[in-house]
Scaffold this active site. Structure first.
Site, PDB file in Angstrom:
ATOM      1  N   GLY A  46       0.866  -1.178   0.000  1.00 32.71           N
ATOM      2  CA  GLY A  46       0.000   0.000   0.000  1.00 32.71           C
ATOM      3  C   GLY A  46       0.904   1.230   0.000  1.00 32.71           C
ATOM      4  O   GLY A  46       1.825   1.319   0.826  1.00 32.71           O
ATOM      5  N   ASP A 231      -1.352   4.649  -6.356  1.00 37.88           N
ATOM      6  CA  ASP A 231       0.084   4.463  -6.113  1.00 37.88           C
ATOM      7  C   ASP A 231       0.911   5.611  -6.656  1.00 37.88           C
ATOM      8  O   ASP A 231       2.006   5.896  -6.169  1.00 37.88           O
ATOM      9  CB  ASP A 231       0.545   3.136  -6.708  1.00 37.88           C
ATOM     10  CG  ASP A 231       0.045   2.007  -5.834  1.00 37.88           C
ATOM     11  OD1 ASP A 231      -1.115   1.607  -6.000  1.00 37.88           O
ATOM     12  OD2 ASP A 231       0.798   1.578  -4.932  1.00 37.88           O
ATOM     13  N   ASN A 241      -2.955   2.597 -10.136  1.00 37.37           N
ATOM     14  CA  ASN A 241      -3.420   1.879  -8.940  1.00 37.37           C
ATOM     15  C   ASN A 241      -3.431   0.392  -9.270  1.00 37.37           C
ATOM     16  O   ASN A 241      -3.079  -0.023 -10.384  1.00 37.37           O
ATOM     17  CB  ASN A 241      -4.806   2.387  -8.518  1.00 37.37           C
ATOM     18  CG  ASN A 241      -5.213   1.872  -7.139  1.00 37.37           C
ATOM     19  OD1 ASN A 241      -4.420   1.943  -6.192  1.00 37.37           O
ATOM     20  ND2 ASN A 241      -6.404   1.322  -7.010  1.00 37.37           N
TER      21      ASN A 241
HETATM   22  O1  MRU Z   1       0.576  -4.003  -4.526  1.00 37.01           O
HETATM   23  P1  MRU Z   1      -0.019  -3.223  -3.384  1.00 37.01           P
HETATM   24  O2  MRU Z   1      -0.880  -4.050  -2.488  1.00 37.01           O
HETATM   25  O3  MRU Z   1       1.033  -2.439  -2.643  1.00 37.01           O
HETATM   26  O4  MRU Z   1      -0.974  -2.184  -4.112  1.00 37.01           O
HETATM   27  C1  MRU Z   1      -1.750  -1.346  -3.323  1.00 37.01           C
HETATM   28  C2  MRU Z   1      -2.662  -0.485  -4.094  1.00 37.01           C
HETATM   29  O5  MRU Z   1      -2.729  -0.524  -5.307  1.00 37.01           O
HETATM   30  C3  MRU Z   1      -3.446   0.521  -3.306  1.00 37.01           C
HETATM   31  O6  MRU Z   1      -4.684   0.763  -3.882  1.00 37.01           O
HETATM   32  C4  MRU Z   1      -2.647   1.846  -3.260  1.00 37.01           C
HETATM   33  O7  MRU Z   1      -1.340   1.610  -2.850  1.00 37.01           O
HETATM   34  C5  MRU Z   1      -3.282   2.850  -2.391  1.00 37.01           C
HETATM   35  S1  MRU Z   1      -3.130   2.424  -0.698  1.00 37.01           S
HETATM   36  C6  MRU Z   1      -3.809   3.643   0.250  1.00 37.01           C
END
Ligand code: MRU
Length: 343
Positions: A46, A231, A241
């Site tokens: 995240g 992201d 994202n």
């Molecule tokens: O691969 P991840 O689990 O790190 O991806 C997370 C996401 O895509 C979330 O939607 C994004 O980081 C926003 S978190 C507030």
């Protein structure tokens, strides 16, 4: 509220997100290499949570080093090489670099103490930022309807409270009668494992759906809005994202449903003109061909695993930040927000 990441005398403690919801296990990282590994293997994930982990990784790196000045850049570069898409990672490292540069000439022990204080502050600020995002977004959520979300942009993806789930939490705290549809989010299952778990802990009514059901429900009339995290957001409002977000955004627009992106200002990357320039992480194919280590596809099959996609700005109804809302034209509204003080 779940403690995603904390600085403790024993080290950087994180809840292990690869094992939730079946086991609640905490991992203690006692050096920066372990923090880097935790980011890479998604023990912590995240975008905002990765930013906090990066800052704490730098802090523990210098705290454990015999020659922090000599090791500083290696620590930063190791952490920066973990995951490419979430810009918060680089933001967290840059913040520590600026702090370190500002302490030039001071004794090492003072610099290390300041680095630890800064990393703890990054975490505290992140929780406060999420609450402000929630407050700005709560009014957008229609009362009496369902909110659809993708991936996990909750307390687990931040230092606490969440971005997209922060908006949902704030709407519930305001007394709105809403429920949530959570996409399971293949292949890493952040929706099924993490969003479903943390909303259930909070007693927020949640229904789990597979990703390929989103279109069906978006057409059904029960979904009032979509809220997701991000992201990295380019200067023109294109949003990177979790893979699958783009399909949800297109289906939302097709069905006349507002599509909101909730993210802190640290997720903006105004150095990039458009989403075309956002680096997309490609993860191991076996995360697609296996589930929890059990193969589900024929041996030797080719598989792809882009972990993120880019949603063009025309699908985005508004971007909800801690400084307020950005709407089209995003190039102007995002730049204006980036220059504002927090409120
Ligand atoms: O691969 P991840 O689990 O790190 O991806 C997370 C996401 O895509 C979330 O939607 C994004 O980081 C926003 S978190 C507030």
């Amino acid at each position: 509220m779940v403690e995603t990441i904390e600085w403790t005398p024993a080290g950087v403690v994180m809840i292990d997100q690869t094992r939730l919801p079946r086991e609640t296990v905490f991992v203690t990282c006692t050096d920066y290499l372990q923090v880097a590994d935790a980011i890479r293997t998604m023990i912590i994930r995240g975008a905002p949570a990765i930013g906090v982990a990066a800052a704490m990784g730098v802090a523990i790196g210098v705290a454990k080093s015999a020659d922090p000045d000599a090791d500083f850049e290696r620590i930063c570069e190791t952490l920066a090489a973990t995951r490419p898409t979430a810009v918060n990672l680089f933001w967290g490292i840059e913040r520590m670099r600026r702090l370190w540069a500002g302490l030039h000439g001071k004794p090492a022990v003072e610099k290390v103490a300041a680095a630890v204080r800064e990393a703890i502050l990054v975490r505290e600020e992140d929780i406060a930022i999420c609450k402000r995002i929630g407050a700005h977004g709560a009014d957008l959520v229609p009362d009496g309807k369902t909110v659809l979300t993708h991936c996990n942009a909750g307390a687990l993806a931040t230092a606490g409270y969440g971005t997209a789930l922060g908006v949902i939490r704030a709407a519930v705290e305001k007394g709105k009668k809403i429920d949530v549809f959570a996409d399971e989010t293949r292949p890493f299952l952040q929706g099924a494992r993490l969003t479903a778990w943390e909303l259930q802990q909070d007693g927020i009514s949640t229904t789990l759906i597979t990703d390929n059901m989103a279109g069906h429900f978006l057409r059904s009339g029960r979904i009032g809005c979509v809220v997701v995290g991000a992201d990295r957001i380019a200067g023109n409002g294109d949003v990177a994202n979790k893979i699958g977000t783009y399909s949800v955004a297109v289906l939302a627009k097709e069905n006349g449903i507002p599509f909101y992106v909730a993210a802190p200002i640290s997720t903006l990357d105004l150095t990039l003109e458009s989403g075309e320039q956002i680096p997309i992480e490609e993860r191991a194919a076996d995360e697609v061909t296996s589930v929890f280590g059990v193969p589900i596809a024929p041996e030797g099959i080719a598989a792809r695993h882009p972990a993120f996609d880019v949603t063009p700005n025309r699908y985005v109804s508004a971007i909800i930040t801690e400084r307020g809302l950005a709407r089209a034209p995003f190039a102007e509204s995002l730049r204006a927000l980036s220059l504002l003080e927090d409120r």
